[in-house]
Design a protein around this motif. Structure first.
Motif, short mmCIF file in Angstrom:
data_model
loop_
_atom_site.label_atom_id
_atom_site.label_comp_id
_atom_site.label_asym_id
_atom_site.label_seq_id
_atom_site.Cartn_x
_atom_site.Cartn_y
_atom_site.Cartn_z
N TYR A 56 -87.34 4.66 43.49
CA TYR A 56 -88.40 3.68 43.68
C TYR A 56 -87.91 2.69 44.72
N PHE A 57 -88.63 2.59 45.82
CA PHE A 57 -88.18 1.72 46.90
C PHE A 57 -88.59 0.28 46.65
N GLN A 58 -87.59 -0.60 46.57
CA GLN A 58 -87.89 -2.02 46.38
C GLN A 58 -88.15 -2.67 47.73
N ALA A 59 -89.14 -3.53 47.75
CA ALA A 59 -89.44 -4.26 48.98
C ALA A 59 -88.26 -5.17 49.32
N PRO A 60 -87.79 -5.15 50.59
CA PRO A 60 -86.67 -6.02 50.96
C PRO A 60 -87.06 -7.49 50.79
N SER A 62 -86.46 -9.90 52.67
CA SER A 62 -86.97 -10.49 53.91
C SER A 62 -88.47 -10.24 54.04
N LEU A 63 -88.91 -9.08 53.57
CA LEU A 63 -90.34 -8.76 53.68
C LEU A 63 -91.16 -9.67 52.77
N ILE A 67 -94.02 -12.27 53.94
CA ILE A 67 -95.40 -12.24 53.44
C ILE A 67 -95.82 -13.59 52.90
N ASN B 31 -93.75 -4.90 45.47
CA ASN B 31 -92.84 -3.76 45.35
C ASN B 31 -93.60 -2.44 45.25
N TYR B 34 -94.94 -1.63 48.61
CA TYR B 34 -93.90 -1.18 49.53
C TYR B 34 -93.47 0.24 49.18
N ASN B 35 -93.28 0.48 47.90
CA ASN B 35 -92.85 1.81 47.47
C ASN B 35 -93.84 2.89 47.92
N LEU B 145 -94.03 7.37 39.65
CA LEU B 145 -93.37 6.08 39.85
C LEU B 145 -94.22 4.92 39.37
#
Lengths: 307, 188
Positions: A56-60, A62-63, A67, B31, B34-35, B145
């Motif tokens: 699961y990709f976490q938003a950085p 910095s992003l 925002i 999140n 983004y995912n 997910l």
């Protein structure tokens, strides 16, 4: 269920998306068919293992910061360079917090409660139609419906005869919204029942707002210290017409007459008493008829609103 | 009269403290946004751009959001559309008719001896999913997910419920098949 069907409903079963009957058939087949059971278990384990390995990709950070800035959020950007700056920032944010904290808090709270109430109102409406429990007191006579609420509520709901306008009264019902007992008045337009939920409000009057929730038209607002929520499957224009007829026809008059406001609800009575309103007769029962309105003096009907 | 009494049929909260409400309802799902964007575009920079764009769009059209509804699903639908637009603009979108929805899903069910669960790792899974067609990737991410229901996925992707079901099972089997191939080849 055949072996082929098992293959087809495998994923739906794993995702708990099969209906109860099909799920039971599915399980029964697995009990009877060894080949399917073995294959099913293997698929299930593989699926579970893939799922746990899927990142699961976490938003950085910095992003997220970007925002917030973009949305004009009041978040602090960057570090202040000197101690003086820092102190100034702390002082400023304290002042801002003190000054706007309450305001923000209140304005932030209101919508969430609106959302909550909206949901409850829609559910109540649906339930009233589903359970065949539309009214507790079936009557088209406001003088039957109104006294029925005596002793059941801590306020006397305003009730109007709108049959001349094409909204005959069907009856009344006790309901429970926003953690309190409320009056539900049921009107009808052709085959469309309208639920009108009423309860006393301490807030100032607010203009009607229209929403569409799960296909139902909903109009809510506060008028003469009465919170109202009207809901129906009726089209938006006619529901607006209904609310207009119910509350706003005699708006001018009710605004002028202090007597009228003091009689509507417990709250207004209380408020008027606090203001030392000369017109207020404290001994007057809040259950006085709400509508000392003269039909003849009614304002002209408003033009239908553009939705 | 009508102008005076009636407001536009927008939820009350949009007018009062719009940004605070927006930040409270929608921002927690950055999140998730983004995912999804990351899986659909497969690139970090693209995903960041898309999330920014989506949130601005969401903010602008917050008036159409119905309070009480799932803000995450609402935002994800916007993200997904932004991704589609971007991929199309870049000429990266696979043709929609690439998937034959009528052919029954096959795969591991028919040759289970290739299952090698213990060899599966995050790196492999990630690469295999990224190589899947877009249509499979989006249902898989939303289901595995975000753990959304079929119904919610159908709404986000604007496709029938049955299509969600068949795409998901096809996607999973395709993924399982690819994983097994990769693992088998690695062993040779």
């Amino acid at each position: 269920m055949s072996c082929d069907r098992i293959q087809d409903s495998l994923d739906a079963y794993l995702d708990r998306e099969l209906d109860v009957l099909s799920a039971r058939d599915f399980e029964r087949h697995l009990n009877d068919c060894d080949a399917c059971r073995v294959a099913f278990e293997r698929y299930r384990d593989l699926q579970a293992s893939v799922k746990t390995q899927l990142p699961y990709f976490q938003a950085p950070e910095s992003l997220v910061r970007k925002i917030r800035t973009q949305l004009g959020s009041s978040e602090r950007r960057g570090e202040p360079s000197t101690i003086a700056w820092r102190a100034w920032a702390v002082a400023a944010s304290l002042v801002i917090c003190l000054a706007f904290g309450t305001l923000l808090f209140r304005s932030a709270l209101r919508p969430s409660s609106t959302e909550l109430i909206a949901d409850q109102v829609v559910s109540s409406h649906i339930r009233s139609l589903m359970a065949n429990h539309l009214v507790d007191v079936p009557s088209s006579d406001q003088h039957t419906v109104k006294p029925w609420f005596n002793g059941k509520l801590d306020f006397a709901p305003p009730i109007r005869d709108l049959s001349p306008e094409g909204f005959p009264l069907i009856g009344g019902r006790l309901d429970y919204v926003d953690a309190r007992a409320v009056a539900a008045l049921v009107y009808k337009r052709r085959q469309h029942p309208i639920n009108l939920f009423l309860w006393p409000a301490s807030d100032v009057d607010s203009k009607p707002s229209a929403l569409v929730i799960r296909g139902y038209h909903v109009i809510h607002g506060i008028q003469s210290h009465t919170a109202y929520w009207a809901i129906s499957d009726l089209n938006a224009d006619e529901l607006k017409q209904f609310v207009q007829d119910f509350f706003y026809q005699s708006r001018e008059r009710s605004d002028r007459s202090a007597d009228y406001t003091t009689r509507t609800t417990v709250h207004s009575n209380f408020i008027a008493a606090k203001r030392g309103n000369a017109h207020n007769h404290g001994s007057q029962s809040p259950q006085m008829p709400v509508r000392p309105l003269i039909r003849e003096s009614r304002l002209p009907l408003p033009a239908p609103c553009a939705a | 009269m009508s102008e005076k009494v009636w407001n536009k049929p927008t939820p009350e909260h949009v007018r009062k403290g719009e940004r605070e409400v927006f930040e409270r309802t929608v921002l927690p799902y950055v999140n998730a946004a983004y995912n999804l964007a990351r899986w659909l575009t497969r690139r970090e920079e693209d995903a960041e751009d898309i999330v920014q764009e989506s949130l601005l769009r969401a903010m602008r059209s917050f008036g159409t959001f119905i309070p009480g509804r799932d803000a995450r699903a609402w935002l994800l639908a916007i993200v997904r559309n932004c991704c589609r637009t971007r991929l199309r603009r870049k000429g990266l979108e696979e043709p929609a008719d690439q998937l034959d929805e009528t052919v029954p899903a096959t795969g591991l069910w028919s040759n289970p001896e290739t299952v090698l669960i213990e060899n599966i790792n995050s790196q492999l899974v990630r690469r295999a999913v990224e190589e899947l067609p877009l249509e499979y990737r989006e249902v898989l991410v939303l289901r595995e997910l975000e753990e959304l229901s079929y119904k919610e996925i159908a709404q986000i992707l604007d496709i029938p419920l049955g299509t969600v079901m068949s795409r998901l099972s096809r996607g999973r089997r395709e993924l399982h098949g690819r994983l097994c191939n990769v693992i088998q080849e690695g062993r040779k």
